[in-house]
Scaffold this motif. Structure first.
Motif, mmCIF file in Angstrom:
data_model
loop_
_atom_site.group_PDB
_atom_site.id
_atom_site.type_symbol
_atom_site.label_atom_id
_atom_site.label_comp_id
_atom_site.label_asym_id
_atom_site.label_seq_id
_atom_site.Cartn_x
_atom_site.Cartn_y
_atom_site.Cartn_z
ATOM 1 N N ASN A 58 4.059 -5.239 0.080
ATOM 2 C CA ASN A 58 2.697 -4.768 -0.189
ATOM 3 C C ASN A 58 2.621 -3.255 -0.021
ATOM 4 O O ASN A 58 3.426 -2.672 0.704
ATOM 5 C CB ASN A 58 1.712 -5.419 0.806
ATOM 6 C CG ASN A 58 1.646 -6.909 0.644
ATOM 7 O OD1 ASN A 58 1.156 -7.411 -0.347
ATOM 8 N ND2 ASN A 58 2.160 -7.627 1.638
ATOM 9 N N PRO A 59 1.625 -2.628 -0.652
ATOM 10 C CA PRO A 59 1.418 -1.204 -0.392
ATOM 11 C C PRO A 59 0.878 -1.005 1.027
ATOM 12 O O PRO A 59 -0.291 -1.259 1.294
ATOM 13 C CB PRO A 59 0.382 -0.781 -1.441
ATOM 14 C CG PRO A 59 0.291 -1.895 -2.417
ATOM 15 C CD PRO A 59 0.743 -3.131 -1.705
ATOM 16 N N VAL A 60 1.747 -0.636 1.931
ATOM 17 C CA VAL A 60 1.380 -0.354 3.312
ATOM 18 C C VAL A 60 1.728 1.111 3.555
ATOM 19 O O VAL A 60 2.847 1.537 3.290
ATOM 20 C CB VAL A 60 2.132 -1.262 4.308
ATOM 21 C CG1 VAL A 60 1.753 -0.932 5.741
ATOM 22 C CG2 VAL A 60 1.855 -2.737 4.012
ATOM 23 N N HIS A 61 0.742 1.853 4.037
ATOM 24 C CA HIS A 61 0.926 3.284 4.279
ATOM 25 C C HIS A 61 0.540 3.624 5.710
ATOM 26 O O HIS A 61 -0.395 3.029 6.253
ATOM 27 C CB HIS A 61 0.071 4.109 3.312
ATOM 28 C CG HIS A 61 0.559 4.058 1.911
ATOM 29 N ND1 HIS A 61 0.275 3.013 1.051
ATOM 30 C CD2 HIS A 61 1.327 4.927 1.208
ATOM 31 C CE1 HIS A 61 0.836 3.239 -0.114
ATOM 32 N NE2 HIS A 61 1.488 4.391 -0.048
ATOM 33 N N VAL A 62 1.250 4.585 6.284
ATOM 34 C CA VAL A 62 0.960 5.032 7.637
ATOM 35 C C VAL A 62 0.501 6.480 7.606
ATOM 36 O O VAL A 62 0.913 7.268 6.755
ATOM 37 C CB VAL A 62 2.179 4.892 8.574
ATOM 38 C CG1 VAL A 62 2.600 3.444 8.706
ATOM 39 C CG2 VAL A 62 3.342 5.747 8.123
ATOM 40 N N LEU A 63 -0.373 6.814 8.532
ATOM 41 C CA LEU A 63 -0.761 8.194 8.760
ATOM 42 C C LEU A 63 0.028 8.639 9.979
ATOM 43 O O LEU A 63 -0.106 8.067 11.059
ATOM 44 C CB LEU A 63 -2.256 8.330 9.015
ATOM 45 C CG LEU A 63 -2.775 9.772 9.026
ATOM 46 C CD1 LEU A 63 -4.228 9.805 8.587
ATOM 47 C CD2 LEU A 63 -2.605 10.453 10.352
#
Length: 159
Positions: A58-63
């Motif tokens: 899945n599109p999982v993004h972290v800051l």
């Protein structure tokens, strides 16, 4: 609330599958901000688990700020629609602008997917955040825990 985090260099990037455990721990810490007691979410079973396959598929993004993860989001597809499945900011960073940055990135990512709207199932405590971001609440859903209701939002991605 600050609109942009300060104090260091930050960026949003795609999460790595090997970070799944770190994201799951951040999600758990985030819930402590709302003072949920230990074990409160035991009724959800595996719904809070973040396996490597979730991050990979899945599109999982972290800051990331100064090399540490301050928050993350994940998008999933369900019944042909796009769902903001997770958006969590570490407990000590809630209210500092990280959630807004993650939201804005998630909306851009969702728009690029070609979907017409983004669906959000929100914790009652986070519902005011999504409303402030322009999402429209359209329903509440009871859960097996009578003191916790899921707030459902829609956010248009076109127009």
């Amino acid at each position: 609330m600050r609109t942009v985090p300060i104090g260091g260099a930050w960026r949003i990037r795609r999460a790595e599958p090997a970070e799944a455990g770190e994201l799951e721990a951040l999600q758990l810490r985030s819930s402590t901000h709302w003072e949920y007691p230990p074990g409160y979410f035991d009724w959800v079973g595996d719904a809070l688990a973040i396996p490597e396959s979730y991050v990979r598929g899945n599109p999982v993004h972290v800051l990331e700020e100064d090399g540490g993860i301050r928050g993350f989001y994940g998008l999933t597809e369900k019944d042909g629609g796009l769902v903001l499945d997770k958006l969590f900011v570490d407990a000590d960073a809630i209210g500092e602008g990280y959630g807004r940055l993650l939201w804005q990135h998630a909306v851009r990512t969702a728009r690029a997917s070609g979907h017409e709207e983004l669906i959000i199932g929100s914790d009652p405590n986070a519902a005011p955040f999504y409303a402030a971001m322009g999402a429209v609440e359209y329903a509440t859903k009871p859960t097996p825990e009578p003191t916790w209701t899921l707030h459902m939002f829609r956010y248009p991605l076109t127009g």
